[in-house]
Design a protein around this motif. Structure first.
Motif, PDB file in Angstrom:
ATOM      1  N   THR A 165       5.759   2.055  -5.385  1.00 25.93           N
ATOM      2  CA  THR A 165       5.474   2.184  -6.815  1.00 25.93           C
ATOM      3  C   THR A 165       6.662   2.780  -7.565  1.00 25.93           C
ATOM      4  N   LEU A 166       7.277   3.787  -6.992  1.00 32.02           N
ATOM      5  CA  LEU A 166       8.404   4.438  -7.666  1.00 32.02           C
ATOM      6  C   LEU A 166       9.752   3.862  -7.264  1.00 32.02           C
ATOM      7  N   TRP A 167       9.865   3.397  -6.025  1.00 28.78           N
ATOM      8  CA  TRP A 167      11.186   3.043  -5.509  1.00 28.78           C
ATOM      9  C   TRP A 167      11.369   1.560  -5.251  1.00 28.78           C
ATOM     10  N   ASN A 173       7.483   1.963   5.012  1.00 26.74           N
ATOM     11  CA  ASN A 173       7.053   3.008   5.940  1.00 26.74           C
ATOM     12  C   ASN A 173       7.633   4.377   5.630  1.00 26.74           C
ATOM     13  N   GLY A 174       8.516   4.443   4.634  1.00 30.46           N
ATOM     14  CA  GLY A 174       9.068   5.743   4.301  1.00 30.46           C
ATOM     15  C   GLY A 174      10.239   5.665   3.349  1.00 30.46           C
ATOM     16  N   VAL A 175      10.600   6.840   2.822  1.00 24.00           N
ATOM     17  CA  VAL A 175      11.739   6.985   1.919  1.00 24.00           C
ATOM     18  C   VAL A 175      12.519   8.221   2.355  1.00 24.00           C
ATOM     19  N   ILE A 176      13.834   8.066   2.526  1.00 20.66           N
ATOM     20  CA  ILE A 176      14.727   9.195   2.774  1.00 20.66           C
ATOM     21  C   ILE A 176      15.570   9.384   1.526  1.00 20.66           C
ATOM     22  N   ASN A 177      15.394  10.513   0.852  1.00 19.18           N
ATOM     23  CA  ASN A 177      16.071  10.781  -0.409  1.00 19.18           C
ATOM     24  C   ASN A 177      17.054  11.944  -0.203  1.00 19.18           C
ATOM     25  N   PRO A 392      -9.010  21.851 -13.255  1.00 21.12           N
ATOM     26  CA  PRO A 392      -7.935  22.780 -12.905  1.00 21.12           C
ATOM     27  C   PRO A 392      -7.449  22.646 -11.465  1.00 21.12           C
ATOM     28  N   THR A 393      -8.328  22.200 -10.553  1.00 19.47           N
ATOM     29  CA  THR A 393      -7.935  22.088  -9.143  1.00 19.47           C
ATOM     30  C   THR A 393      -7.869  20.642  -8.659  1.00 19.47           C
ATOM     31  N   LEU A 394      -8.010  19.673  -9.561  1.00 23.09           N
ATOM     32  CA  LEU A 394      -8.100  18.266  -9.146  1.00 23.09           C
ATOM     33  C   LEU A 394      -7.158  17.410  -9.983  1.00 23.09           C
ATOM     34  N   ARG A 395      -6.277  16.651  -9.305  1.00 27.91           N
ATOM     35  CA  ARG A 395      -5.340  15.768  -9.987  1.00 27.91           C
ATOM     36  C   ARG A 395      -5.429  14.370  -9.388  1.00 27.91           C
ATOM     37  N   ALA A 396      -5.301  13.375 -10.251  1.00 31.37           N
ATOM     38  CA  ALA A 396      -5.225  11.981  -9.804  1.00 31.37           C
ATOM     39  C   ALA A 396      -3.894  11.401 -10.274  1.00 31.37           C
ATOM     40  N   THR A 397      -3.278  10.620  -9.426  1.00 37.09           N
ATOM     41  CA  THR A 397      -2.023   9.955  -9.773  1.00 37.09           C
ATOM     42  C   THR A 397      -2.182   8.467  -9.519  1.00 37.09           C
ATOM     43  N   VAL A 398      -2.051   7.677 -10.567  1.00 34.10           N
ATOM     44  CA  VAL A 398      -2.164   6.226 -10.438  1.00 34.10           C
ATOM     45  C   VAL A 398      -0.893   5.597 -10.999  1.00 34.10           C
ATOM     46  N   GLY A 399      -0.445   4.551 -10.354  1.00 30.01           N
ATOM     47  CA  GLY A 399       0.772   3.902 -10.815  1.00 30.01           C
ATOM     48  C   GLY A 399       0.909   2.516 -10.233  1.00 30.01           C
ATOM     49  N   ALA A 400       1.855   1.773 -10.762  1.00 32.46           N
ATOM     50  CA  ALA A 400       2.110   0.423 -10.274  1.00 32.46           C
ATOM     51  C   ALA A 400       3.531   0.028 -10.631  1.00 32.46           C
ATOM     52  N   ARG A 401       4.056  -0.859  -9.844  1.00 32.28           N
ATOM     53  CA  ARG A 401       5.385  -1.422 -10.080  1.00 32.28           C
ATOM     54  C   ARG A 401       5.290  -2.932  -9.971  1.00 32.28           C
ATOM     55  N   VAL A 402       5.922  -3.611 -10.890  1.00 32.27           N
ATOM     56  CA  VAL A 402       6.047  -5.067 -10.844  1.00 32.27           C
ATOM     57  C   VAL A 402       7.515  -5.367 -10.606  1.00 32.27           C
ATOM     58  N   GLU A 403       7.812  -6.032  -9.521  1.00 29.50           N
ATOM     59  CA  GLU A 403       9.201  -6.282  -9.157  1.00 29.50           C
ATOM     60  C   GLU A 403       9.401  -7.758  -8.833  1.00 29.50           C
ATOM     61  N   ARG A 404      10.476  -8.303  -9.369  1.00 28.67           N
ATOM     62  CA  ARG A 404      10.782  -9.716  -9.136  1.00 28.67           C
ATOM     63  C   ARG A 404      12.036  -9.844  -8.286  1.00 28.67           C
ATOM     64  N   ASN A 405      11.974 -10.715  -7.263  1.00 22.44           N
ATOM     65  CA  ASN A 405      13.152 -11.055  -6.472  1.00 22.44           C
ATOM     66  C   ASN A 405      13.283 -12.575  -6.403  1.00 22.44           C
ATOM     67  N   ASP A 406      14.432 -13.059  -6.006  1.00 19.12           N
ATOM     68  CA  ASP A 406      14.709 -14.489  -6.060  1.00 19.12           C
ATOM     69  C   ASP A 406      14.005 -15.286  -4.976  1.00 19.12           C
TER      70      ASP A 406
END
Length: 653
Positions: A165-167, A173-177, A392-406
């Motif tokens: 979603t972000l990257w 399987n993972g991200v090394i930053n 106060p103790t509960l957070r939700a994170t929703v997201g999406a990415r649209v990516e185009r490749n050839d």
């Protein structure tokens, strides 16, 4: 010119030869809450939990509150480990599988799939100061050219699990930053000299300030001798590399700017698959020659309403000559823009766009071709993520990415995360995500000459490999001196790449007729036994199962789980004897690999450090004290990872 063999091997053997060439050559922005450059050994367990990370939400957040499986390798962890290269540093992360293949090459992944499918590992995204270093040739990482002055690394955030979603695609399987230190924190002079039983390193750095601009320049060179088989026979895989670079940072009111660049050159030998390439008796496949250059510029602007705008632009050039198979020249230009809005009620929204352009030229050989030889590719993406405070103790994170490749057009990469802080110092989280590994040139454009007229033909219709991932985790500090993290995960894979033999039995195609799943647990924690003694431990255990869809005849793909150990356990003791002396002990235990019949192994590492003067450090480090062992097998000649003793001197003024 290379001699043509009298008869051509079977199609799959030739594909394995190509995979060997790729594998042998391939395996080869965060700001801490504490002052940069601080000695993390002086931080308490609670302070370490408050370190800020950016890999999970692309904005700073406390490690304790990040709803993902994140392990942070600090600058002090790197120093105390005695590691001499970036892949060796990554062994500190218990949620990674790190296997040394030979002198220059490594196989590294998270949560399995560390090979198989006729390719090197290709589902792990690696970033260095925001610059993605995966290659579109096979969607993996050439580790031999990912070199840094280790003293300049501020932190490494290792996220196991999807980050699409972000990257974007390939963060399956993972991200090394990896984040390097600001030039404002590296003033003065630094010199490093390391001598070891398998080679040595030399490096320098000079930093300073001109007006309000912090700057540094650095250079390093290193060499590694050849490795050996278990029999003691030498393998022609000695490695030599060098790199120079610079970084500058400055501020103007609400604006922060950075600019960094690097130039590198390296070469290493590669033995022929299945042969003993003894120096002077077998020339192997020749010497891999690599060189490259990159330049990255960044701008961060703080908005008056509390939001921010980040823009990053980089150019990356690489050239790789891999006899006798191919030579690749690749230019990549990448532009990233992110806008983080000021909080709107319970919502914290970030969105952004990414445009990436690649110009690739692969010159083939009589053994393999990439058609077309010259290919221009474009990747475009748009993402948005909203962090919602439900209570106060509960957070939700929703997201999406649209990516185009050839190759496959538009890919949709959604994710949803829920985090619940039951009490201060305790956080439970759950997540569901979809990630993909987009096709590479290896999937679509590879051709092996033969009759009629190819014995392997690339498949332009190949699809993306898909992973649907479900996670459940806990991170907390139940006691003032104890912290730990645990994550359960389940990965559902579809459209995995296979290699299909046509009914004519003369042509092989790549297809997507594999599927399967993997599941397991990741755990790690730290205990401050005394003020000067800290104990750390980590465990990853997993199982994988793969099967073929109707119509597939690639029985070899069923064995891809054989590249992954069933477990990886590590224990580490960090002890400060006094203000000038320290002792580090570490034990690693890794399960066996079915591919190549690589037995499980245990390794004992140790380091003693002594600050002789305020500006001079001396250390002695030993790895594999209990003896050499193999870590990765398969079609290539298997190296033994040797016992190594190294002396390191660091002068800093």
């Amino acid at each position: 010119m290379y001699n043509v063999p009298p008869s051509r091997p079977r199609p799959r053997v030739l594909v394995l030869l190509l995979a060997a060439a790729l594998a042998s050559s391939a395996h080869a922005n965060a700001h801490a809450a504490d002052p940069q450059g601080a000695d993390f050994a002086d931080l308490s367990i609670e302070e370490l939990a408050n370190i800020q990370v950016t890999s999970v939400s692309k904005k700073p957040e406390r490690l304790l509150e990040a709803p993902a499986a994140v392990f942070v390798i600090t600058a002090d962890d790197i120093r105390r480990s005695g590691a001499a290269s970036l892949p060796e540093v990554l062994r500190l992360a218990p949620n990674l599988q790190v296997a040394r293949v030979n002198g220059a090459n490594y196989a590294i992944t998270a949560r399995g799939l560390n090979g198989g499918g006729n390719s090197a590992p290709n589902k792990l995204l690696v970033l260095i100061d925001g610059r993605s270093v995966y290659t579109p040739l096979f969607s993996g990482v050439f580790w031999d050219v990912q070199d840094l002055l280790l003293e300049d690394i501020e932190r490494i955030e290792v996220v196991s699990g999807p980050g699409g979603t972000l990257w974007g695609v390939n963060a399956v399987n993972g991200v090394i930053n990896i984040t390097t230190r600001s030039a404002h924190d590296t003033h003065g002079s630094l010199a490093v000299l390391r001598g070891a039983t398998e080679g040595g390193d030399i490096a320098f750095r000079q930093g300073g300030r001109t007006n309000d601009i912090g700057w540094r320049v650095y250079g390093k060179a290193q060499g590694r001798s050849h490795t050996e088989l278990a029999s003691g026979a030498a393998i022609d895989d000695a490695w030599h590399a060098g790199q120079v670079g610079f970084r500058a940072d400055w501020e103007r009111g609400a604006d922060r700017f950075s600019l960094n660049g690097n130039v590198n050159r390296g070469m290493f030998g590669q033995p022929a698959p299945g042969t003993i390439a003894v120096s002077g008796a077998n020339p192997g496949l020749g010497t891999v020659d690599t060189h490259g250059a990159n330049l990255t510029g960044g701008w961060q602007h703080a908005l008056q309403d509390g939001g921010s705008v980040n823009v990053q632009l980089y150019y990356d050039y690489t050239r790789r000559e891999v006899p006798p198979t191919f030579t690749e020249s690749l230019d990549i230009v990448d532009l990233q823009v992110q806008h983080t809005l000021a909080p709107i009620g319970a919502h914290n929204v970030a969105w952004g766009a990414n445009a990436r352009y690649g110009r690739d030229h692969v010159q083939g050989s009589q053994y393999v071709a990439f058609l077309p030889e010259r290919l221009n590719q474009t990747w475009l993406s748009l993402f948005a993520q909203d962090e919602i405070t439900l209570a106060p103790t509960l957070r939700a994170t929703v997201g999406a990415r649209v990516e185009r490749n050839d190759y496959t057009g538009t890919e949709f990469l959604p994710s949803a995360r829920l985090s619940w802080s039951r009490a201060p110092g305790h956080a439970f989280w759950a997540a569901a995500s979809r990630a993909v590994r987009a096709p590479s040139r290896l999937d679509a454009d590879t051709y092996i000459p033969g009759r009629p007229p190819y014995i392997l033909a690339g498949s332009p219709g190949v699809r993306s490999e898909v992973a649907k991932v479900f996670e459940l985790g806990y991170r907390g500090q139940p006691l003032p001196r104890l912290s730990y993290s645990a994550t359960l995960f389940y990965n559902d894979y579809d459209d995995l790449r296979t290699q299909e033999l046509r009914p004519s039995r003369t042509i092989v195609d790549f297809a997507n007729l594999g599927e399967g799943h993997g599941y397991g647990i990741e755990m790690w924690g730290s205990f401050q036994a005394t003020k000067s003694w800290r104990l750390s431990a980590g465990l990853t255990a997993m199982r994988e199962r793969f099967q073929l869809k109707p119509g597939s005849n690639d029985a070899g793909s069923l064995r891809r789980a054989g590249f992954d150990p069933s477990h990886n356990l590590q224990l580490r003791s960090t002890y400060s004897i006094d203000a000038a002396r320290e002792l580090e002990l570490a034990v690693r235990k890794v399960g066996a690999l079915d591919i190549g019949q690589v037995p499980g192994y245990a390794a004992l590492d140790a380091r003693f450090g002594w600050r002789l003067r305020p500006d001079l450090d001396l250390s002695v480090a030993a790895t594999n004290l209990n003896g050499s062992h193999a870590e990765y097998g398969g079609i290539a000649t298997r190296s033994e990872v040797p016992r190594t003793v190294a002396v390191r001197v660091v002068w800093q003024n």
